[in-house]
Design an enzyme around this catalytic site. Structure first.
Site, short mmCIF file in Angstrom:
data_model
loop_
_atom_site.label_atom_id
_atom_site.label_comp_id
_atom_site.label_asym_id
_atom_site.label_seq_id
_atom_site.Cartn_x
_atom_site.Cartn_y
_atom_site.Cartn_z
N ALA A 226 2.97 34.71 6.98
CA ALA A 226 2.32 33.40 6.92
C ALA A 226 3.02 32.43 5.97
O ALA A 226 3.04 31.22 6.21
CB ALA A 226 0.85 33.56 6.53
N LYS A 234 2.90 26.01 2.44
CA LYS A 234 3.89 25.51 1.49
C LYS A 234 4.93 24.60 2.15
O LYS A 234 5.57 23.79 1.47
CB LYS A 234 4.57 26.69 0.78
CG LYS A 234 3.58 27.49 -0.09
CD LYS A 234 2.93 26.61 -1.14
CE LYS A 234 1.76 27.21 -1.88
NZ LYS A 234 1.85 28.53 -2.42
N SER A 276 3.66 32.10 -10.80
CA SER A 276 3.17 33.36 -10.23
C SER A 276 2.93 34.39 -11.33
O SER A 276 3.74 34.55 -12.24
CB SER A 276 4.19 33.90 -9.22
OG SER A 276 3.75 35.11 -8.67
N CYS A 278 0.75 34.39 -13.69
CA CYS A 278 0.43 33.83 -15.00
C CYS A 278 -1.04 33.46 -15.17
O CYS A 278 -1.42 32.85 -16.16
CB CYS A 278 1.31 32.60 -15.27
SG CYS A 278 3.05 32.98 -15.52
N THR A 281 -5.04 32.22 -10.22
CA THR A 281 -6.23 32.56 -9.43
C THR A 281 -7.36 33.05 -10.32
O THR A 281 -8.53 32.70 -10.12
CB THR A 281 -5.89 33.61 -8.37
OG1 THR A 281 -4.87 33.09 -7.51
CG2 THR A 281 -7.10 33.96 -7.53
N SER A 282 -7.03 33.86 -11.33
CA SER A 282 -8.09 34.40 -12.19
C SER A 282 -8.75 33.30 -13.01
O SER A 282 -9.94 33.39 -13.35
CB SER A 282 -7.54 35.49 -13.11
OG SER A 282 -6.51 34.99 -13.95
N ASP A 295 -5.20 26.62 -4.75
CA ASP A 295 -3.74 26.62 -4.60
C ASP A 295 -3.06 25.25 -4.63
O ASP A 295 -2.10 25.06 -5.36
CB ASP A 295 -3.38 27.32 -3.29
CG ASP A 295 -1.92 27.73 -3.22
OD1 ASP A 295 -1.31 27.97 -4.28
OD2 ASP A 295 -1.38 27.83 -2.11
N ALA A 392 0.83 42.12 0.22
CA ALA A 392 -0.21 42.09 1.25
C ALA A 392 -1.24 41.01 0.92
O ALA A 392 -1.46 40.67 -0.25
CB ALA A 392 -0.88 43.46 1.35
N ARG A 425 3.69 32.21 -19.25
CA ARG A 425 3.58 33.61 -19.65
C ARG A 425 4.67 33.90 -20.67
O ARG A 425 5.85 33.96 -20.33
CB ARG A 425 3.74 34.52 -18.44
CG ARG A 425 3.57 36.01 -18.74
CD ARG A 425 3.89 36.85 -17.51
NE ARG A 425 3.56 38.24 -17.72
CZ ARG A 425 2.48 38.86 -17.26
NH1 ARG A 425 1.62 38.17 -16.54
NH2 ARG A 425 2.26 40.14 -17.50
#
Length: 631
Positions: A226, A234, A276, A278, A281-282, A295, A392, A425
């Site tokens: 995807a 993107k 990514s 860092c 999402t959390s 996003d 995944a 990070r």
């Protein structure tokens, strides 16, 4: 009709042709007609916004073996080929006209005529023997100041199904376009290409994703994953970044979320950009807060206000390590019988999905992205094939989530943003949360200096810090210096720019252990929320303002029911002068490499900051404890 009358009549049913002609849009007809002729599908189905057409797409994906139904009847699973599991950065290129080649030299580009000839050669007849589908979508809410209409032409029904979950259908929007709007939309042409015995793209050597930002069209051939095939993700983001740069708004790689203070009945909107791994999402999914999008965000100045929308309707999330303990909201939804596409995970003998870090013991055999799988199986290189791929994914509607901010999610004029978070990070430089003195400073000192540390503890290395300005470098589609200045100018164009804060959740102690738990980000967020509303005093540092210990102690107790020792606070919020100077020098070097024409005022600002930090080091020493710096 048009010169494509014969080909469209031949390949479409009367119903599909009627839908297409009803739009009265010559540019749409030219796009569909051109690729109907060039890619040569056997037939073409045109979708409108109806549930009938949405179901037709679902049924076709199953009938063609692109997806399979799981134990939960509304859930499906899809596998990409073993070599088509992630974004193909090498073959994702901008098609650049000769006069612009010099300024795009550091971005992955191909000269326009060369790229066009190559991609059209690959696309010639690529859909033979297949039924293709034409779909209409909107980036952002339809009929809004943020709307970017899009058309997708693809022979992959998995791609069509994914986009039906991820984006708002917009056939009606196209139908209602004013005459002056009919030519302004994004176009995506995609083919999975020849398929192997598993219905996966077989011609990966000719996998290409070429983007024409001048004409707002993306060509994507010989892929299914995807991130390569779903044009509105993107690829569209790259087009939108370029478009926004010309038109004076912003497209950013950011979540949109609401921090809630229930005691004060207060909702404060934040956006945030993190490279990514860092914490993006959390942070967007912090328990007790609300999510608008995870996003991509568009920003516009509406009546002098800094307003944002979530571009998407769903989420295409990495599923690795999603488990009941760490991601309870998402995990709960993945366990329910509702529409979800799982990709590149294991389908066990019980016809249920299993993935890495799921927190549930997986079967020792089943089918996954490799094919028929059993524990200990090795690929052709001798590498053991895991239960599922590390990249995944799950594709799911956002409004399934209990913590969705429904009002903000559907707002045509977006939400008013009061805070922007930039998180990197690193183990030994940036404090967990710091506020910038103003918008320009925030962009140049917090956003442009973002880095992601890639350490190897087993080898004892300090780690390599990868520059990631605005957490957006994979998608910036015009010169970096100009993009940075556009960020500054847009923020300064509104009456009251959002406050900018930096985050770093990865500070380590002298033994290499993380200093705080994953949940501490809730404390940093609520300190920032309180600062926006004038509730906390702060200490100055050479680069901004940091929390006082007394306030954090209360916030840790309130939100986490934890103690927060003073010695931990001192270590976390010590300002490290030499480390910061080195960070700024790395940023300068990166900008000089990526865009030699970066405006001088940007470098001047960094040099002035370096001088200020050097003076502070001379006065206070290399390590400045919280509260010691007096400006």
């Amino acid at each position: 009709m048009t010169k494509f009358e014969a080909i469209l009549t031949e390949k479409m049913s009367a119903e599909s042709l009627t839908k297409l002609m009803a739009l009265q849009n010559e540019k749409v007809l030219q796009f569909v007609g051109t690729f109907a002729e060039h890619c040569d599908p056997t037939s073409i189905y045109v979708c409108d916004d109806s549930e009938k057409d949405t179901q037709y797409v679902r049924d076709k994906a199953l009938a063609l073996g692109e997806e399979f139904t799981l134990a939960h009847s509304k859930q499906t699973i899809h596998w990409d080929g073993y070599g088509d599991q992630a974004r193909d950065k090498k073959n994702t290129r901008f098609m650049v006209y000769k006069e612009n080649m010099a300024e795009m030299a550091t971005l992955n580009s191909v000269e326009y005529e060369q790229g066009y000839a190559e991609i059209m050669s690959i696309a010639k007849g690529i859909m033979k023997g297949k039924e293709a589908v034409v779909l209409f979508y909107s980036e952002g809410p339809t009929q809004s100041p943020f709307t970017i209409p899009c058309i997708q032409f693809t022979d992959s029904w998995y791609v069509a199904h994914s986009e039906n979950i991820l984006y708002r259908t917009a056939y009606t929007h196209f139908l209602n376009m004013k005459k002056t709007e009919k030519g302004d939309f994004f176009r995506f042409i995609h083919s999975a290409g020849p398929l192997d015995e598993n219905n996966c793209s077989a011609d990966l050597e000719n996998r290409r994703i070429y983007m024409d930002t001048r004409n707002n069209i993306v060509y994507s051939m010989n892929n299914q994953y995807a991130g390569n095939s779903v044009g509105l993700k993107k690829h569209s983001m790259r087009l939108a970044i370029n478009k926004s740069g010309k038109e004076g708004w912003l497209c950013e790689h950011m979540f949109v979320m609401a921090a809630l203070d229930k005691g004060k009945n207060r909702k404060t909107y934040f956006c945030g950009a993190y490279p990514s791994a860092c914490g993006k999402t959390s942070t967007a999914m912090i328990p007790g807060e609300q999510i608008v999008g995870d996003d991509i965000a568009y920003f516009r100045n509406i009546n002098g206000e800094f307003r944002a929308v979530n571009v998407e309707f769903g989420m295409f999330g990495i599923i690795k390590d999603v488990n009941e303990q760490d991601d309870p909201v998402i995990f709960k939804n993945l366990m329910m019988n509702q529409e979800v596409i799982f990709s590149n995970v294991l389908c066990g003998p019980d016809n249920r999905p299993y993935w890495l870090g799921m927190g549930v013991e997986a079967p020792e055999e089943g089918r996954n992205h490799f094919g028929q799988w059993r524990k200990g199986l090795q690929d052709a290189t001798g590498k053991e094939v895991g239960v599922a791929h590390g990249n995944a994914r799950y594709t799911m509607r956002l409004d399934y989530l209990d913590n969705i901010d429904k009002q903000g999610f559907e707002a045509k004029d977006g939400v008013k943003v009061d805070g922007v978070l930039y998180g990197g990070r690193d183990s030994d430089i940036t404090v967990p949360v710091e506020e910038s003195p103003d918008w320009k400073d925030g962009i140049l000192i917090k956003a442009a200096t973002l880095e992601s540390e890639t350490t190897s503890a087993t080898l004892g290395k300090e780690g390599v810090r990868t520059p990631s300005p605005m957490a957006n470098m994979d998608f910036v589609s015009y010169p970096l210096g100009t993009y940075t200045m556009n960020n500054i100018r847009f923020g300064e164009s509104v009456k009251k720019p959002p406050r900018i804060f930096s985050n770093n959740y990865f500070m380590r102690d002298e033994n290499g252990c993380f200093m705080t738990s994953k949940l501490a980000k809730k404390v940093w967020l609520h300190w920032a929320e309180g600062r926006i509303h004038g509730e906390y005093e702060a200490y100055d540092t050479p680069t901004g303002k940091i929390p006082r210990y007394a306030d954090l102690k209360v916030l840790f107790a309130k939100h986490l029911n934890e103690e927060f020792p003073k010695e931990k606070y001192d270590y976390l919020f010590t300002f490290r002068c030499t480390k910061w100077i080195e960070k700024l020098e790395r940023t300068k070097a990166y900008y000089q490499k990526m865009d030699p024409n970066t405006p001088k005022e940007i470098f001047d600002y960094w040099d002035e900051t370096i001088a200020r930090i050097s003076k502070a080091r001379d006065t206070y020493g290399d390590l400045i404890l919280p509260g010691a710096f007096k400006g």
